[in-house]
Design an enzyme around this catalytic site. Structure first.
Site, PDB file in Angstrom:
ATOM      1  N   THR A 140       0.817  -1.213   0.000  1.00 27.04           N
ATOM      2  CA  THR A 140       0.000   0.000   0.000  1.00 27.04           C
ATOM      3  C   THR A 140       0.851   1.263   0.000  1.00 27.04           C
ATOM      4  OG1 THR A 140      -1.742  -1.153   1.223  1.00 27.04           O
ATOM      5  CG2 THR A 140      -1.792   1.250   1.260  1.00 27.04           C
ATOM      6  N   PHE A 410      -3.122  -8.085   3.688  1.00 26.54           N
ATOM      7  CA  PHE A 410      -1.718  -7.817   3.993  1.00 26.54           C
ATOM      8  C   PHE A 410      -1.185  -6.528   3.372  1.00 26.54           C
ATOM      9  CE2 PHE A 410      -2.736 -12.218   2.867  1.00 26.54           C
ATOM     10  CZ  PHE A 410      -2.892 -12.716   4.150  1.00 26.54           C
ATOM     11  N   CYS A 411      -2.049  -5.505   3.319  1.00 25.89           N
ATOM     12  CA  CYS A 411      -1.660  -4.217   2.728  1.00 25.89           C
ATOM     13  C   CYS A 411      -1.148  -4.400   1.301  1.00 25.89           C
ATOM     14  CB  CYS A 411      -0.609  -3.514   3.589  1.00 25.89           C
ATOM     15  SG  CYS A 411      -1.193  -3.024   5.218  1.00 25.89           S
ATOM     16  N   ASN A 412      -1.778  -5.293   0.556  1.00 30.04           N
ATOM     17  CA  ASN A 412      -1.389  -5.545  -0.834  1.00 30.04           C
ATOM     18  C   ASN A 412      -2.640  -5.896  -1.619  1.00 30.04           C
ATOM     19  OD1 ASN A 412      -0.305  -6.417  -3.294  1.00 30.04           O
ATOM     20  ND2 ASN A 412       1.533  -7.221  -2.304  1.00 30.04           N
TER      21      ASN A 412
END
Length: 813
Positions: A140, A410-412
């Site tokens: 992110t 997972f911030c992806n």
């Protein structure tokens, strides 16, 4: 298939303990690791105890002052920081001639610095405008750079991995052109979602123009996001000379957190722009005129203010300890990949009796080469029909086995969309449905919103991998469904339960008296204390309430339904402790009066529950805990006396505090942990070995209100209810956690309890509903009583039903 698994084990046997003989490394690093299986090393490494000792010894033996001063202690700090810079460059096989270290608060701050300082050329100028390209399989914090570039009128271009891989197959010859417009391409050295390692050879190919999905003339620079990669793999910047390399040190050492660095190639450093200047960055400036001259050093120019010098000093000990324990990053790479390869191989072979796979693994590789795959396994658990079991349910079950995993996206988001098949429209619909990043909404319309990730680090052991695989087999398969994939001298998988860390709390364990706190004795024979309460507001006030109800509250009920009544009321004054069973109790804006108003917290002020301390169930709430006013009580500590008692009882520092109970503030209203319909003749069993008694179910689910109803779970179809003079709005289902697995009398855990509930409820662990009181305008609380009739309004049937007949007379409250 099994031969490949066995080969994996034989290979793994040679790297089980590459750092030396003796006890597994995890036990030498942190004594707490003998109680848990930590599988979130991609989230954060765990720090060794020896690192803390070396660091604290350093602080005790030396005085470190502000490095901007010129005294002896400050000079020591400055010199030590410069030594750490050298140590970082050495770790990445480069020198100060090629790279500069800029300390930041983390990898995200390093990325933000690049976005702000890069010499962008905006659109609308005479020159070709700059482009910011990034791989969609990026964190992110990388994608977020486009917000800054947009404000500078610079276009951002997302590139899918398959697009650049296609370009790699069709490499272009190096082009000669005179355009010097700077462009920036960012990609991760290792995907934090799947563990895919993208080729470091891309760095040079992008720079020279051989590899680029966009034929844009100009000078290309490369940002290599190395945060995930360097935690378990060596990075040689002498060979792969990216222009910007952001890192976070806690990913490598576990400590310190809040410290990162940006490694800047010195060829780009002079081109970076700086508008803001903080303390220590200026060689000279004027306060009354617009004059500023920066420091010559690139590091000093961009390190605004005083750097976190004590944390930087800790890095020196981090490198020392890491080298001493492991022998270097190459050994860490070999060890962690062997664990991931083994786990992946076994996990991918697990099948149900009907041949359906137990898990769906999201990977771009077959885990055969550590140069293209890191020690990360991303997956979702499936049922026998191939339907995804929500990640939050898997996380809850893993917690019962003391296994720590990571769930979500997972911030992806880019990788999550790619692997799970989530469209852009799905993301927006999920948001409208209430799902946001980081919550536990794991399924929307039956489709997964995220997945489960396990990741290995240098302190991970073969036993960690086995424990995880045992957990999957024990919770998804039985020995009658499938045989163990293999047996060998290296490993032996079984479905035996992992021993609980917490000892059972037996009747021999006695509570010592609490002086000056209560005149009531603690009870040791039952987990629920019964008491009779007569709590009524003044009669005039009560009559006015009844009058208001009779005029405005028209009860509704199911057409033709049998009566539903309240059978039990429980009050839990201290969160996670035992209950009072009462025949009637006042209900205010925040639910049952005094319910869960107190909690036990640790030395950091974090609430302790039965998840961490099952012994709390042996504590019975006292008749008088703190000196309080009748209704309005501010949050405060309940004193040293009871804090000392709890600390002695639980074996570690803790305190008892009281939450705010401002009944007049509707913004702080709480839900009542609600209403469960238990049938006396119910054949619903939460244990495949023996059915549990209704009383045991009630104790485990810790309800405030228990009802008798013709049908189980029919409360989940209600929109609101009336009980006597009380009105409640249904706030939604109650999702259950591992506390229901704890026997509320013995403290023993039954791991299959939550799994059985999940299977019975269709892969969710909902049981009961949350209620929000809709109080009348009164300074006194309403009264809830056992025996009152419950009159519901259905979600899809808001038709007003006639009042009950005399034979179904409602409770007057």
């Amino acid at each position: 298939m099994f031969s490949s698994v066995k080969a994996s084990c034989l290979k793994l046997n040679s790297v089980l303990n590459p750092y030396g003989k003796g006890r597994p490394l995890k036990y030498l690093i942190n004594s707490n690791l003998n109680r848990i299986t930590y599988l979130d090393h991609a989230g954060s490494a765990l720090f060794p105890e020896s690192l803390l000792k070396a660091f604290t010894d350093d602080l005790r033996n030396n005085v470190y002052g502000n490095p901007h001063s010129q005294n002896i202690s400050s000079k020591l700090t400055y010199d030590t920081i410069e030594h750490v810079r050298y140590r970082i460059l050495q770790h990445f096989h480069t020198t100060a001639e090629d790279y500069t270290i800029i300390f930041t608060s983390g990898c995200t701050a390093a990325l933000k610095l690049v976005a702000e300082a890069f010499p962008w050329i905006p659109e609308g100028t005479e020159q070709t405008s700059s482009r910011f390209c990034y791989l969609t399989d990026s964190h992110t914090s990388v994608v977020g750079m486009r917000g800054i570039t947009a404000s500078m009128n610079v276009s951002s271009v997302p590139i899918k991995p398959k697009e650049i891989l296609l370009s790699e197959k069709n490499r272009l010859p190096a082009e000669e052109h005179n355009c010097t417009t700077p462009h920036l391409f960012s990609y991760p050295a290792q995907s934090n979602f799947s563990g895919t390692k993208y080729p470091l050879s891309w760095i040079q190919d992008i720079k020279c123009g051989k590899l680029c999905p966009m034929k844009i003339p100009g000078k290309w620079f490369v940002l290599l996001d190395a945060a995930s990669y360097v935690s378990s793999s060596p990075l040689d910047l002498g060979v792969h000379q990216a222009d910007f390399i952001p890192i976070s040190f806690y990913k490598i050492f576990g400590f310190p957190t809040g410290l990162g660095a940006l490694l800047v190639n010195n060829r780009i450093a002079p081109l970076l722009r700086k508008t803001y200047f903080g303390g220590g960055t200026a060689a000279a400036y004027l306060a009354g005129e617009d004059f500023y001259f920066p420091k010559k050093s690139i590091a000093e120019r961009f390190e605004d203010g005083t750097v976190s010098f004590l944390d930087i000093i800790a890095l020196k000990h981090g490198f020392d300890v890491l080298e001493k324990l492991t022998g270097g990053m190459e050994k860490i790479k070999e060890h962690t990949f062997a664990l991931a390869h083994y786990t992946y191989t076994v996990l991918s072979t697990l099948k149900y009796a009907n041949g359906a796979p137990v898990v769906r693994i999201y990977s771009d590789t077959d885990f055969s080469n550590p140069d293209v795959q890191g020690p990360i396994i991303n997956f979702n658990v499936l049922d026998e029909n191939g339907e995804v079991i929500g990640f939050s349910q898997v996380d809850k079950m893993a917690s019962l086995y003391n296994i720590h995993v990571r769930t979500g996206c997972f911030c992806n988001t880019g990788a999550c969309q790619l692997h799970l098949g989530i469209s852009n429209e799905d993301i927006q619909r999920n948001l409208q449905a209430g799902h946001v990043c980081g919550d536990d909404v794991d399924l929307v319309d039956g489709r997964p919103t995220g997945s489960v990730r396990i990741s290995f680090g240098y302190m991970s052991s073969f036993e960690d991998a086995q424990t995880f695989l045992k957990f999957i087999i024990a919770t998804r398969l039985s020995m009658s469904d499938t045989e163990i994939p293999f047996q060998s001298s290296v490993t032996k998988l079984t479905t035996e339960s992992v021993p609980d860390d917490h000892p059972s709390f037996n009747n021999a364990d006695k509570l010592s008296p609490i002086p000056h706190i209560s005149d009531r004795e603690l009870r040791n024979n039952s987990s629920v204390t019964k008491m009779t309460v007569n709590w009524q507001p003044p009669e005039a006030e009560a009559e006015s309430i009844r009058a208001a109800v009779s005029e405005t509250a028209v009860p509704t009920c199911r057409r033709g339904g049998k009566p539903i009544t309240v059978t039990n009321i429980y009050v839990y004054p201290i969160k996670s402790c035992s209950a009072f069973e009462v025949s009637e109790w006042p209900v205010g804006n925040q639910g049952l009066l005094y319910d869960r108003n107190w909690m036990v917290v640790n030395q950091n002020g974090v609430c302790i529950t039965q998840k961490q301390e099952p012994r709390l169930l042996s504590f019975f709430p006292l008749h008088r805990l703190c000196q309080t006013s009748r209704y309005l009580v501010k949050t405060h500590d309940c004193g040293d006396g009871i804090a000392d008692w709890f600390s002695l009882f639980l074996g570690h520092p803790c305190r008892l505090i009281r939450q705010s109970s401002d009944m007049k503030n509707r913004s702080h209203r709480k839900t009542t942990k609600g209403m469960f319909s238990f049938l006396k003749n119910c054949d619903f069993s939460l244990s495949k070995h023996q059915p549990l008694e209704i009383e045991e179910l009630i104790r485990r689910f810790r309800a405030n209100i228990v009802i008798s109803a013709p049908e189980s779970f029919e409360e989940e179809e209600w929109a609101e209810i009336s009980i006597g003079a009380l009105r409640f709005q249904v706030m939604g289902p109650c999702s259950r956690c591992q506390i229901i697995c704890i026997d509320q009398q013995s403290g023993e855990r039954n791991k299959e309890f939550l799994q059985s509930l999940s299977a019975a409820r269709g892969r969710k662990t909902n049981f009961g509903i949350y209620l929000m009181n809709q109080p009348l305008h009164s300074s006194f609380p309403d009264i809830l009583s056992v025996g009152c009739q419950v009159l519901p309004v259905l979600k899809e049937n808001t038709e007003i039903q006639p009042p009950p007949t005399s034979s179904e007379e409602k409770c007057s409250g």
